[in-house]
Design a protein around this motif. Structure first.
Motif, short mmCIF file in Angstrom:
data_model
loop_
_atom_site.label_atom_id
_atom_site.label_comp_id
_atom_site.label_asym_id
_atom_site.label_seq_id
_atom_site.Cartn_x
_atom_site.Cartn_y
_atom_site.Cartn_z
N PRO A 54 -1.59 -11.82 21.87
CA PRO A 54 -0.73 -10.76 21.33
C PRO A 54 -1.37 -9.38 21.42
CG PRO A 54 -1.85 -11.87 19.54
CD PRO A 54 -2.26 -12.58 20.80
N PRO B 32 -1.36 -9.10 15.65
CA PRO B 32 -0.60 -8.35 16.66
C PRO B 32 -1.31 -7.03 16.94
CG PRO B 32 0.84 -9.17 14.93
CD PRO B 32 -0.57 -9.40 14.45
N ALA C 162 2.99 -15.56 19.99
CA ALA C 162 1.68 -14.89 19.86
C ALA C 162 1.17 -14.42 21.22
CB ALA C 162 0.67 -15.80 19.18
N GLY C 163 2.08 -13.98 22.07
CA GLY C 163 1.70 -13.42 23.36
C GLY C 163 1.25 -14.43 24.39
N PHE D 125 4.88 -10.23 21.47
CA PHE D 125 4.47 -10.94 20.26
C PHE D 125 5.15 -12.30 20.07
CE2 PHE D 125 3.61 -6.42 18.71
CZ PHE D 125 2.28 -6.49 19.10
#
Length: 492
Positions: A400, A380, A291-292, A288
Motif C-alpha cells: 500500500p 496506507p 493492501a496494495g 489501497f
C-alpha cells in the motif's frame, strides 16, 4: 469474527489438508505437511500437504489420462453445462470460500466476497464460450476444401499467486476447461485452500476425476517439477517477473507455450480537467485495495501540478480514514500484508526512501491490528514528489505505497507513465475524450482504464507488455491460449 465450521469432511466445512488428485484427497508421498498462516493474526490457522515431484507426477498422469477418456468425447455444450454448474456451486459455497480466502490471504471479507463473485462469473462466461470457439474455412478455389479445427493443447499447468488465490485460479482454469484441456493447479504455498476447495466443487459439478487436480507445496518442491514436466503443454503463471522468466525457461525445454502475467508499476494519470472526486475515489481504491497487493495496482500517481496540492491533501485524509484490522472484523476496510517476509520487503522500500529524503505525507510504518496488537500490517502510505528514477517509482513494491510524480502537461504525463520497464495497466482521468484517446494510444500498457480504475471484467483481455508479461488472460482470447490449430486441406 466469522469462522469456518469444523467437521470431518472438506466438503462439509473443514479446510482440506491433502492434495486433490484424480477426484480424491491424497496425502503427499512424503507424508509431510506445511502450515498456512492467518496474516491478520500472524498465526498458523491450518496445515496442508507439502507436495513434491512424486505428487506432481501423479497429478500430471491423472490429467493426461483424463484428457484421453470421457472428457475428450464430451461435446463443447456438455463442457459448458459443467462449467455453468460450477458457477452455481461457487455461489452456493460463497461464504465458505470467502472466509477461507480471508484466513489464507489477509484481505477483508468484503474484498474476498467480491473475488468469489468474480470467480463464479468467470465460470459463467467460459461456460458460454465453450461451444463458440470455432475454426475457419480457407478459400483455395473450387478444387479444394480447407478448414481448421481448434483442438485442446492437452495438460495445462496453472501456477497461482497468493494475492488473489481463487479468482486467479478461476480465470485460467475456466478457459482451459472450456477448450477441453485438463489442468494441474499449484497454488501459492501461502494460500492453498481455495484452489483445493475449487477442485472439489468442479467434481461436484460433474467434471470427470483427473480433469482438474491440485498439488500444494512450495514453488521449488512442487511448482518447478510441474512447469518442467514433459507432458505439460501450456503453463499459465501469475507472479513476479524474475520467477516468470525462470518459468518460461523451464517450459521452453519442453517447447510448451506460456501465458505470463507478471509485475506492474502502473501509472494512474490525473489531469487538471478531470472530475477530481471520481479520480480521488479511484486513486484510493487502485492502491489501497487488498493492501496494495495487486499486480495491476495503481502504484504511481501521475498528476498535473496545478491540482497536485489540493488532491494530495484530500488523498492523505482518505488514507488516514481507512480502518486497519483483521479481515473478518466488523468495519475493517484495509487488510493485512500476506506474510512476514513480504511485510519486511514493503517496509524496506519505505525505510530506504526515507533515508534518501523522499517525502512521506502519510503512513510509512509497520503496524498491527489495533484490536488485538497482532498481524502483519503496513500503513496506507503516500510518497510525494518522487524523482522518476527513484526505486519506489521504478520497482514493484506490491504493497500500500503510492509514489507521486508531478507533471506540467499531458505530454509529460505520457513520458512519466512510460518511464519504467513495466507495462501492465494504466489509469487516466480526464473529461477530454480526444485527449483520452491520444494518451491511451501513446501509453504502453496491456490495458488502459479511463475514468474508472479496474474498469472492465472477465470479458476484456488482461495482460502486460515488456517486463509485465506475455499473452492475455480473460476474454475469448484466453480460450485460444489453450488450443492448437489443425488445418485440414482436401483435394476434391
Amino acid at each position: 469474527m466469522a469462522t469456518l465450521p469444523a467437521t470431518n469432511s472438506p466438503a462439509s466445512g473443514l479446510l482440506p489438508s491433502r492434495h486433490f488428485i484424480d477426484g480424491e484427497w491424497r496425502a503427499s508421498h512424503s507424508r509431510a505437511t506445511m502450515p498456512t498462516f492467518d496474516p491478520g493474526r500472524a498465526e498458523i490457522h491450518a496445515e496442508f500437504a507439502a507436495g513434491g515431484a512424486d505428487d506432481v507426477i501423479d497429478a500430471v498422469a491423472s490429467a493426461k489420462q483424463a484428457g484421453q477418456g470421457e472428457w475428450r468425447k464430451l461435446s463443447p455444450t456438455g463442457r459448458g453445462r459443467i462449467l455453468a454448474k460450477a458457477a452455481a456451486l461457487i455461489r452456493e459455497n460463497a461464504e465458505r470460500l470467502a472466509v477461507a480466502e480471508v484466513l489464507d490471504s489477509g484481505k477483508t471479507l468484503a474484498e474476498a466476497r467480491g473475488d468469489v463473485r468474480g470467480s463464479a462469473r468467470a465460470f459463467d462466461y467460459y461456460a458460454g464460450a465453450a461451444d463458440k470457439h470455432e475454426g475457419k474455412a480457407y478459400p483455395l478455389g473450387p478444387d479444394y476444401t480447407s478448414y481448421s479445427i481448434e483442438e485442446p493443447v492437452g495438460v495445462t499447468a496453472h501456477i497461482v499467486p497468493w494475492n488473489y488465490p481463487l479468482s486467479t485460479a478461476c480465470r485460467s482454469v475456466a478457459p482451459a476447461l472450456a477448450a477441453g484441456c485438463t489442468a494441474v493447479v499449484k497454488p501459492a504455498e501461502q494460500t492453498p485452500m481455495t484452489a483445493l476447495l475449487l477442485a472439489e466443487i468442479l467434481v461436484q459439478a460433474g467434471l470427470p476425476p483427473g480433469v482438474c487436480n491440485v498439488v500444494t507445496g512450495t514453488g521449488a518442491a512442487a511448482g518447478a517439477p510441474l512447469v518442467s514436466h514433459p507432458d505439460v503443454r501450456h503453463v499459465t503463471f501469475t507472479g513476479s517477473t524474475a520467477t516468470g522468466i525462470h518459468v518460461m525457461k523451464m517450459a521452453a525445454q519442453n517447447v510448451a507455450s506460456v501465458t505470463l502475467e507478471l509485475g506492474g508499476k502502473s501509472p494512474n494519470i490525473v489531469l487538471a480537467d478531470a472530475d477530481l472526486g471520481v479520480a480521488l475515489d479511484n486513486v484510493v481504491g487502485a492502491i489501497f485495495e487488498n493492501a496494495g497487493q495487486i499486480c495491476s495496482a495503481g502504484s504511481r500517481l501521475v498528476i498535473e501540478r496545478s491540482i497536485h496540492a489540493e488532491f494530495i491533501e484530500k488523498l492523505v485524509a482518505r488514507a488516514r480514514a481507512l480502518r486497519i484490522g483483521h479481515g473478518l472484523s466488523e468495519g475493517v476496510n484495509f487488510g493485512a500484508i500476506n506474510s512476514a517476509e513480504h511485510l519486511r520487503k514493503v517496509s524496506s522500500y519505505v525505510v530506504d526512501a526515507k533515508a534518501r529524503g523522499v517525502e512521506v505525507t502519510v503512513g510509512g510504518n509497520v503496524t498491527t491490528d489495533p484490536a488485538t496488537g497482532k498481524g502483519w500490517f503496513f500503513e496506507p502510505t503516500v510518497l510525494d514528489r518522487v524523482r522518476w528514477d527513484d526505486p519506489v517509482v521504478q520497482e514493484e513494491i506490491f504493497g500500500p505505497v503510492l509514489a507521486v510524480q508531478v507533471v506540467d502537461s499531458a505530454e509529460e504525463a505520457i513520458a512519466a507513465a512510460n518511464c519504467t520497464d513495466f507495462a501492465l495497466v494504466a489509469g487516466l482521468f480526464t473529461r477530454d475524450l480526444s485527449k483520452a484517446h491520444r494518451i491511451a494510444r501513446d501509453v504502453d500498457a496491456g490495458q488502459v482504464y479511463v475514468n474508472e480504475y479496474f474498469a472492465g471484467g472477465i470479458e476484456t483481455p488482461f495482460g502486460g507488455n515488456r517486463r509485465s508479461g506475455i499473452g492475455r488472460e480473460k476474454g475469448l482470447i484466453a480460450v485460444a491460449s489453450y488450443c492448437k490449430t489443425k488445418a485440414v486441406t482436401i483435394r476434391l
